[in-house]
Motif scaffolding. Structure first.
Motif, PDB file in Angstrom:
ATOM      1  N   TYR A   1       7.631   2.473  -8.174  1.00  0.00           N
ATOM      2  CA  TYR A   1       6.579   3.114  -8.949  1.00  0.00           C
ATOM      3  C   TYR A   1       5.292   3.080  -8.140  1.00  0.00           C
ATOM      4  O   TYR A   1       4.936   2.036  -7.579  1.00  0.00           O
ATOM      5  N   CYS A   2       4.631   4.207  -8.043  1.00  0.00           N
ATOM      6  CA  CYS A   2       3.336   4.259  -7.368  1.00  0.00           C
ATOM      7  C   CYS A   2       2.255   4.364  -8.437  1.00  0.00           C
ATOM      8  O   CYS A   2       2.185   5.355  -9.166  1.00  0.00           O
ATOM      9  N   HIS A   3       1.455   3.301  -8.540  1.00  0.00           N
ATOM     10  CA  HIS A   3       0.429   3.278  -9.587  1.00  0.00           C
ATOM     11  C   HIS A   3      -0.698   4.261  -9.298  1.00  0.00           C
ATOM     12  O   HIS A   3      -1.427   4.648 -10.203  1.00  0.00           O
TER      13      HIS A   3
ATOM     14  N   LYS B   1       0.834  -1.178   0.000  1.00  0.00           N
ATOM     15  CA  LYS B   1       0.000   0.000   0.000  1.00  0.00           C
ATOM     16  C   LYS B   1       0.879   1.242   0.000  1.00  0.00           C
ATOM     17  O   LYS B   1       1.927   1.251   0.634  1.00  0.00           O
ATOM     18  N   CYS B   2       0.454   2.271  -0.702  1.00  0.00           N
ATOM     19  CA  CYS B   2       1.192   3.531  -0.656  1.00  0.00           C
ATOM     20  C   CYS B   2       0.554   4.404   0.423  1.00  0.00           C
ATOM     21  O   CYS B   2      -0.574   4.853   0.266  1.00  0.00           O
ATOM     22  N   PRO B   3       1.273   4.622   1.549  1.00  0.00           N
ATOM     23  CA  PRO B   3       0.671   5.408   2.628  1.00  0.00           C
ATOM     24  C   PRO B   3       0.407   6.858   2.226  1.00  0.00           C
ATOM     25  O   PRO B   3      -0.487   7.498   2.778  1.00  0.00           O
TER      26      PRO B   3
ATOM     27  N   SER C   1      10.758  11.009  -0.966  1.00  0.00           N
ATOM     28  CA  SER C   1      10.108  12.267  -1.310  1.00  0.00           C
ATOM     29  C   SER C   1       8.602  12.064  -1.483  1.00  0.00           C
ATOM     30  O   SER C   1       7.789  12.837  -0.971  1.00  0.00           O
ATOM     31  N   HIS C   2       8.230  10.994  -2.176  1.00  0.00           N
ATOM     32  CA  HIS C   2       6.808  10.725  -2.433  1.00  0.00           C
ATOM     33  C   HIS C   2       6.066  10.364  -1.146  1.00  0.00           C
ATOM     34  O   HIS C   2       5.010  10.920  -0.843  1.00  0.00           O
ATOM     35  N   ILE C   3       6.636   9.431  -0.373  1.00  0.00           N
ATOM     36  CA  ILE C   3       5.929   8.939   0.816  1.00  0.00           C
ATOM     37  C   ILE C   3       5.843  10.011   1.902  1.00  0.00           C
ATOM     38  O   ILE C   3       4.830  10.166   2.564  1.00  0.00           O
TER      39      ILE C   3
HETATM   40 ZN   LIG Z   1       1.651   6.918  -3.880  1.00  0.00          ZN
END
Ligand SMILES: [Zn+2]
Length: 196
Positions: free
Chosen positions: A56-58, A35-37, A71-73
């Protein structure tokens, strides 16, 4: 502090940055998925490919290296993300004041590395046991009775920020004592930073 993105990518594996972020991932062949938090996505939206050092975050349709992952999370800029990684893994800049002092990189404490653990704590002391804490648990957590120092006569509990020891809180007959090096503001910040 001078931060070399290339050095970070060489020294830290993307799986380790995932661990640092507390990501819960399952292995699917070559990839780790979870899961992407940041996006509160479905269970498999976040894909990490360790062999490529890439994610990669879909959900967000974003990808990149471990710095981009942090950076993303954490919703940080790339430079801040690189800083967070360097800080967490205690990376020492390859070229910088620390390296020029004869190259004893590991023994040169950087300003952001906080506190050395107190070596003299007594984990099996009766004051520790009086709190209902087993000596083994106290030892593994770094909790102990301080027979000397600023916290003399107290049971001390380590304080961590971003995985780094920043000081001790002491508990004694007169209640809690905060470490001198943490101002009221800094202590509040510590507590706030640890909240999810
Ligand atoms: Zn994400």
């Amino acid at each position: 502090m001078f931060l070399d993105f290339q050095q970070i990518k060489q020294e830290v594996a993307i799986e380790d940055s995932a661990t640092m972020l507390g990501l819960v991932l399952k292995r699917h062949g070559e990839q780790l998925r979870g899961k992407c938090p940041a996006c509160e996505s479905s269970e498999r939206a976040l894909v990490i490919t360790p062999s490529k050092g890439a994610f990669y975050c879909h959900e967000a349709k974003k990808g990149g290296d471990l710095i981009a992952l942090v950076s993303h999370i954490k919703n940080l800029g790339m430079r801040e993300a690189a800083g967070a990684i360097a800080h967490h893994f205690k990376l020492v800049p390859a070229s910088g004041p620390a390296a020029s002092k004869g190259g004893k990189e590991k023994e040169t404490p950087a300003p952001c590395q906080g506190f050395q653990p107190l070596g003299y704590l007594q984990h099996a002391h009766e004051a520790v046991q009086a709190l209902g804490l087993a000596a083994e648990a106290a030892q593994s957590l770094g909790i102990g009775y301080a027979p000397k120092g600023l916290m003399r006569g107290r049971v001390v509990f380590p304080l961590y920020r971003d995985g780094l020891l920043v000081g001790y809180v002491g508990y004694g007959d007169d209640g809690l004592k905060l470490p001198k090096n943490l101002t009221a503001d800094a202590a509040t910040e510590t507590v706030a930073a640890d909240k999810p």
